[in-house]
Each structure stands twice: as structure tokens, then as C-alpha cells.
Design an enzyme around this catalytic site. Structure first.
Site, PDB file in Angstrom:
ATOM      1  N   ASP A  37       0.855  -1.195   0.000  1.00 22.98           N
ATOM      2  CA  ASP A  37       0.000   0.000   0.000  1.00 22.98           C
ATOM      3  C   ASP A  37       0.888   1.242   0.000  1.00 22.98           C
ATOM      4  O   ASP A  37       1.541   1.533   0.998  1.00 22.98           O
ATOM      5  CB  ASP A  37      -0.890  -0.065   1.261  1.00 22.98           C
ATOM      6  CG  ASP A  37      -1.596   1.234   1.567  1.00 22.98           C
ATOM      7  OD1 ASP A  37      -1.742   2.070   0.655  1.00 22.98           O
ATOM      8  OD2 ASP A  37      -2.008   1.405   2.742  1.00 22.98           O
ATOM      9  N   ASP A  41      -3.902   4.074   2.562  1.00 25.46           N
ATOM     10  CA  ASP A  41      -5.350   3.882   2.767  1.00 25.46           C
ATOM     11  C   ASP A  41      -5.669   2.458   3.227  1.00 25.46           C
ATOM     12  O   ASP A  41      -6.845   2.077   3.307  1.00 25.46           O
ATOM     13  CB  ASP A  41      -6.149   4.240   1.497  1.00 25.46           C
ATOM     14  CG  ASP A  41      -5.818   3.321   0.313  1.00 25.46           C
ATOM     15  OD1 ASP A  41      -4.923   2.451   0.463  1.00 25.46           O
ATOM     16  OD2 ASP A  41      -6.436   3.471  -0.746  1.00 25.46           O
ATOM     17  N   ASP A  45      -1.867  -1.170  -3.843  1.00 22.61           N
ATOM     18  CA  ASP A  45      -2.078  -0.418  -5.086  1.00 22.61           C
ATOM     19  C   ASP A  45      -0.915  -0.638  -6.051  1.00 22.61           C
ATOM     20  O   ASP A  45       0.094  -1.257  -5.705  1.00 22.61           O
ATOM     21  CB  ASP A  45      -2.271   1.079  -4.771  1.00 22.61           C
ATOM     22  CG  ASP A  45      -1.215   1.594  -3.813  1.00 22.61           C
ATOM     23  OD1 ASP A  45      -0.031   1.302  -4.046  1.00 22.61           O
ATOM     24  OD2 ASP A  45      -1.566   2.260  -2.813  1.00 22.61           O
ATOM     25  N   ASP A 215     -10.031 -15.176 -16.694  1.00 24.54           N
ATOM     26  CA  ASP A 215     -10.921 -15.546 -15.597  1.00 24.54           C
ATOM     27  C   ASP A 215     -12.102 -16.355 -16.142  1.00 24.54           C
ATOM     28  O   ASP A 215     -12.704 -15.971 -17.149  1.00 24.54           O
ATOM     29  CB  ASP A 215     -11.426 -14.254 -14.937  1.00 24.54           C
ATOM     30  CG  ASP A 215     -12.206 -14.516 -13.674  1.00 24.54           C
ATOM     31  OD1 ASP A 215     -11.630 -15.078 -12.740  1.00 24.54           O
ATOM     32  OD2 ASP A 215     -13.406 -14.145 -13.619  1.00 24.54           O
ATOM     33  N   GLU A 274      -8.007 -19.890 -16.534  1.00 27.65           N
ATOM     34  CA  GLU A 274      -8.561 -20.415 -15.297  1.00 27.65           C
ATOM     35  C   GLU A 274      -9.750 -21.258 -15.731  1.00 27.65           C
ATOM     36  O   GLU A 274     -10.810 -20.734 -16.066  1.00 27.65           O
ATOM     37  CB  GLU A 274      -9.039 -19.308 -14.360  1.00 27.65           C
ATOM     38  CG  GLU A 274      -9.504 -19.894 -13.044  1.00 27.65           C
ATOM     39  CD  GLU A 274     -10.768 -19.254 -12.462  1.00 27.65           C
ATOM     40  OE1 GLU A 274     -11.026 -19.482 -11.272  1.00 27.65           O
ATOM     41  OE2 GLU A 274     -11.495 -18.552 -13.172  1.00 27.65           O
TER      42      GLU A 274
HETATM   43  C1  GLC Z   1     -12.503 -16.566 -10.633  1.00 23.32           C
HETATM   44  C2  GLC Z   1     -11.682 -15.718  -9.711  1.00 23.32           C
HETATM   45  C3  GLC Z   1     -12.461 -15.477  -8.469  1.00 23.32           C
HETATM   46  C4  GLC Z   1     -13.734 -14.761  -8.830  1.00 23.32           C
HETATM   47  C5  GLC Z   1     -14.510 -15.510  -9.892  1.00 23.32           C
HETATM   48  C6  GLC Z   1     -15.564 -14.662 -10.509  1.00 23.32           C
HETATM   49  O1  GLC Z   1     -12.752 -17.820 -10.123  1.00 23.32           O
HETATM   50  O2  GLC Z   1     -10.441 -16.330  -9.476  1.00 23.32           O
HETATM   51  O3  GLC Z   1     -11.740 -14.765  -7.512  1.00 23.32           O
HETATM   52  O4  GLC Z   1     -14.537 -14.636  -7.689  1.00 23.32           O
HETATM   53  O5  GLC Z   1     -13.675 -15.907 -10.948  1.00 23.32           O
HETATM   54  O6  GLC Z   1     -14.997 -13.694 -11.347  1.00 23.32           O
END
Ligand code: GLC
Length: 534
Positions: A37, A41, A45, A215, A274
Site C-alpha cells: 500500500d 489507505d 495499489d 478468468d 482459469e
Molecule cells: C474466478 C476468480 C475469483 C472470482 C470468480 C468470478 O474464479 O479467481 O476470484 O470470484 O472468478 O470472477
């Protein structure tokens, strides 16, 4: 003689462009909110990260992956994006992002950013326009409800975070959200969605990023007609079967288009999926030629501390990715799962196993992802005040476990200060007092520390030619022990709760615990690993 080997010569940086850098890259995940940080705050960041990049460099990683830092109401830690081309003021500005990328490149680190294409924030201009009845509605999944007055959701899908995957809008229709209601799912049958994301990818590629972590890469395409599943507790089915909303074959077409786009840029820009797929074979589909470069191997993450399962998972992973010519990724922790020290039992035992598992996975063929703080041996923080928790799943019953804040507690850098060097103010989640002794400063230079173990392992990974990409073969070993060889190298893992005596497999170069050696044998203590040069 008892030796604990945690030092290794620091290898030279490879010079010039390298083909396939990602095939054996060590990629360090930065959870932006919790790394450093800079403005006091209590929230991490981008300038904070830039200032701390030397830590990642010194650790020996090749790249950083940054979790989303885009404009967002933060309903799900930034995975609810309201503007894909803007930095949230909480984390800095676009010029801070530019400075971060430049500084990383100056240090020889690559930068991967997160892209969130399955859903937007409910505050995204498209969704606001959709709620106002505009044509943007077609870019999401709006449906009339069932029942006499449309008072029931259109199908039986459940949100990953718990509760129905549908929320009724003011005009009576329902919209789909596989995650929180603040994260409406995009309709990837709409051409504008494709065009927008290609443009967003270009925006960040033009800024100089080296790739993307995609994602929910398995979620963008839904089965036609959005059919019922006919089962409850659907979150538990993820990763064990193909669902009408996850791992549909249609997602691969999107990934192929993105690969073409990535390949049109110089410098080997990559994408990592992912993807929660039900088997290593289904996961390998994401990394076929012409698709993505990597996919996270969650099969290994979930296989526990069990030699047979670990071995079987390694075999299945390597066979599946090998069949399509892709590298495997190894990952033990990330921002969505309980930290592996705690998963492996916590306390001294958990740490012992975690250190051994780290040596085991870093020696396997392929690429490795590290999650910030695992190099410090941080455990999960299990006692957090409920009112400070941010995980949307915590607020919704019966979904993903809902306790993902415990792995997101800010990093301790020093033994002093209101947040152990994280920043000048109290951090957004409190750090346990014991973390004082786990800080980067406390562990640096201590040859027994987990931090020095990681540094030594990553230095050796560069130095020993047999590590990284390539082949491996299992060596004979007693039950509960795993041993494998790579060219000029071997690794032994004792998963048993007791010491085992094994013949020397070569010259020991690194150990996760104090190992006794004589002229012929090594005594591996409970739950330990050894790296050998042969
Ligand atoms: C993926 C991310 C997770 C998020 C989800 C929805 O699994 O790693 O953190 O909550 O997608 O975007």
C-alpha cells in the site's frame, strides 16, 4: 553429517528473446489489494507493487500476474469490472499501470494481467443500458421467469457463490449471473461482446503487457436453451462434470480467436486459462495447438497429501498436456483457495509438508505459479472478524466456501509498523501478530527460512539444465515416497510421518528439512524433500 542446503548461486538472466519462455516460467501472483500500500489507505495499489517488484525479481520469478485492478465497485474483489480500460482509483491510474509494466520489464520480469470476460459489473455502462431497456440487453442473458407471474427463475442453475444464478430485474425479467448478482453474465453469442473483448485485449497489449490470465475461461459459452441441471449443490459438481454453463465446447472457438490475436503481437504474449474442467483430458483441450498457452492445473492443487494420488495426478497431467504438445502448470495456492500450509494440516506439520511439496512441484516439468506470501510460508488466517470479510460468497449461503478472505490478508514485509511494512496505515484485513516473524525482512538471510528455500530453489531451477521444461521418469521408491529423475537431476519426496532411509540419489543440492547423509544413504525426516544433482 547433517546438512540443510538452502543456498545456491544466482544464475545469469537469459539474454535476448527466448522461444517458449512460458513453457517453464515461474509466475508470481500478486493479489493487488494485499501486496503493498503506497498511499496509506490500508489497501494495496499499483505504485506499491512497482516499488516491491525487486522482491519478485530477487525471488527468481520470471513474471508477475496481477489480479484485476480495473474500475470496479469491488463487489467481488475487482472481478466485477465496470470499465476494462481504466484503473480503479483505489489502485492508482493508467500511468501507474504503465510505470509498473515499464519497471517490471526493466527488471526483466514479464507482466500478465487478469481479463474477466464471463461477466461484467452490474455498474458497467452496458448493463445499466440493458436495465434501462436498451439493445444492450441482448449482450446479457435476460429471460422471463417461470410460474404464473414469472416469479420463479428461468432454470435451476445455482450461483457458484450460492443461491439461484438468476436475479429478477425491475421490469420482471430475470438475468443470469453465475457469480454474484453484481456480476451479470455476458452473452457470448452476441458479436459486440467478441468485438469489445478483442479491443480490450489490444488495449492492454498495446500498453505492453505480456499476457492474460483468463478468468472463468470455461464459462463464457452456455448450452443452447439453458437447460436445467436437475441437481442441487451445483458448486460441488464444478470440476467433476461438464455443466450446461461450464466447460462447453463452444468456449474453444473464442480462445482460438484470442490466440490468433496474441500471435499477431511481437514478443510471445501468452494466455493462461482459469478453467475448472472435469479431467486432465478436458483441461488439455484448452491448450491444444492454436489455443491458449497454459491452463491452471487444479487437479494437482486438490489432490491432497497422498503419495499415490500425487503420482497419479502428475502422470495424468503430463500425459494430457503432453498429448497436445503443451506444458503443464503446477499451482499449490491462489486467491480462491485455502493456503496450502493450512490445507496440508497447518502448524509445523503444514509448513513442513508445504516446503516439501514446493520442492516437489518446482522440480516437475512445466511452468509453476506461486501465490504471494507462499514464499513466506504464510498460513491461512482463519479468525477474521465477520464484518471485515469481503468475499461475496461469505454473504450468500451454500456456495463456494465463502472464506476466501483468509488467503488475502496483506503481506508482512517488515517486523515493525502498523501493518508490518505493507503500508503506513492499518491494513484492510488484520494480520496476525505472529506474522511479524514471517515477514520478508525477518526471513531474509536466514538459511532455515522458507523465503530462502524458495530463493534457492528458483535459482537452482535456472542453473540446472534438467529442470523446467522437458521430461521426467519415476524412480523406484518405497511406498509413501516419490522419486523422479530429470536429465542430470533427481527429486525425492517422503510423504510419510516418519524418517525413511534411502540410498543417495546423487549429490544433494537442496533440502526442505534437515537431512542426514552418510557415504551411502540419506535419512529423510518425516514429510521432507531433497533435490539431487546427478
Ligand atoms: C474466478 C476468480 C475469483 C472470482 C470468480 C468470478 O474464479 O479467481 O476470484 O470470484 O472468478 O470472477
Amino acid at each position: 553429517m547433517t546438512q540443510e542446503l538452502t543456498t545456491a548461486a544466482v544464475a545469469q538472466e537469459p539474454t535476448g528473446p527466448r522461444t517458449g519462455w512460458w513453457r517453464d516460467a515461474v509466475i508470481y501472483q500478486v493479489y493487488v489489494r494485499s501486496f503493498a500500500d503506497s498511499d496509506g489507505d490500508g489497501i494495496g495499489d499499483l505504485p506499491g507493487i512497482t516499488a516491491r517488484l525487486p522482491h519478485v525479481k530477487e525471488l527468481g520469478a520470471d513474471a508477475v500476474w496481477l489480479t484485476p485492478f480495473y474500475a470496479s465497485p469491488q463487489a467481488d474483489g475487482g472481478y466485477d469490472v465496470a470499465d476494462y480500460r481504466t484503473v480503479d482509483p483505489l489502485f492508482g491510474s493508467l500511468s501507474d499501470a504503465d510505470a509498473l509494466v515499464r519497471e517490471a520489464h526493466r527488471l526483466g520480469l514479464r507482466v500478465i494481467v487478469d481479463i474477466v470476460p464471463n461477466h461484467t459489473s452490474d455498474q458497467h455502462p452496458w448493463f445499466r443500458a440493458a436495465l434501462a431497456g436498451g439493445p444492450e440487453r441482448e449482450r446479457y442473458h435476460f429471460r422471463p421467469g417461470k410460474g404464473a407471474n414469472g416469479q420463479l427463475p428461468p432454470n435451476d442453475w445455482e450461483s457458484v457463490f450460492g443461491g439461484p444464478a438468476w436475479t429478477r430485474s425491475a421490469d420482471g425479467d430475470w438475468y443470469l449471473h453465475l457469480f454474484a448478482p453484481e456480476q451479470p453474465d455476458l452473452n457470448w453469442d452476441h458479436p459486440a461482446v467478441h468485438a469489445e473483448f478483442e479491443s480490450v485485449l489490444r488495449f492492454w497489449l498495446d500498453l505492453g503487457v505480456d499476457g492474460f490470465r483468463i478468468d472463468v475461461a470455461h464459462g463464457m459459452v452456455k448450452a443452447p436453451g439453458l437447460p436445467d441441471i436437475g441437481a442441487s449443490e451445483q458448486a460441488k459438481l464444478i470440476g467433476s462434470q461438464v455443466l450446461p454453463f461450464f466447460d462447453q465446447d463452444g468456449v474453444h472457438e473464442i480462445h482460438r480467436a484470442w490466440r490468433t490475436l496474441l500471435d499477431s503481437y511481437p514478443g510471445e504474449r501468452i494466455a493462461v486459462a482459469e478453467a475448472w474442467a472435469p479431467s486432465s483430458e478436458r483441461l488439455a483441450l484448452y491448450v491444444r495447438p492454436g489455443e491458449l498457452h497454459q491452463a491452471f492445473n487444479f487437479q494437482f492443487l486438490t489432490c491432497g497429501w497422498d503419495a499415490e494420488r500425487m503420482r497419479a495426478t502428475v502422470d495424468a497431467s503430463l500425459a494430457a498436456t503432453g498429448a497436445v504438445g503443451a506444458p503443464t502448470t503446477w499451482v499449490l495456492s491462489n486467491h480462491d483457495v485455502v493456503r496450502h500450509v493450512t490445507r496440508y494440516g497447518g502448524g509445523e506439520q503444514g509448513l513442513r509438508r508445504a516446503r516439501a511439496a514446493t520442492l516437489f512441484t518446482l522440480a516437475l516439468p512445466g511452468s509453476a505459479y506461486l501465490y504471494q506470501g507462499e514464499e513466506l510460508g504464510l498460513p491461512e488466517v482463519v479468525e477474521l472478524p465477520d464484518e471485515l470479510r469481503q468475499d461475496p460468497a461469505f454473504l450468500r449461503a451454500a456456495g463456494q466456501d465463502g472464506f476466501r478472505d483468509g488467503c488475502r490478508v496483506p503481506i508482512p514485509w517488515t517486523a515493525e509498523g502498523p501493518s508490518f511494512g505493507f503500508g503506513s496505515a492499518a491494513p484492510w484485513l488484520p494480520q496476525p501478530d505472529t506474522w511479524r516473524g514471517l515477514s520478508v525482512a525477518s526471513q531474509s538471510g536466514d538459511p532455515h527460512s522458507t523465503l530462502e528455500l524458495y530463493r534457492a530453489a528458483l535459482a537452482l531451477r535456472r542453473e540446472l539444465p534438467g529442470l523446467g521444461d522437458g521430461t521426467m521418469s519415476w524412480l523406484p521408491a518405497p511406498e509413501g515416497v516419490l522419486a523422479f529423475a530429470r536429465p542430470g537431476f533427481a527429486c525425492t519426496l517422503n510423504t510419510l510421518p516418519r524418517t525413511v532411509q534411502l540410498p543417495l540419489a546423487g549429490r544433494p543440492v537442496l533440502t526442505s528439512a534437515a537431512v542426514e547423509f552418510d557415504a551411502e544413504n540419506a535419512l529423510l525426516p518425516a514429510e521432507s524433500a531433497v533435490w539431487w544433482a546427478i
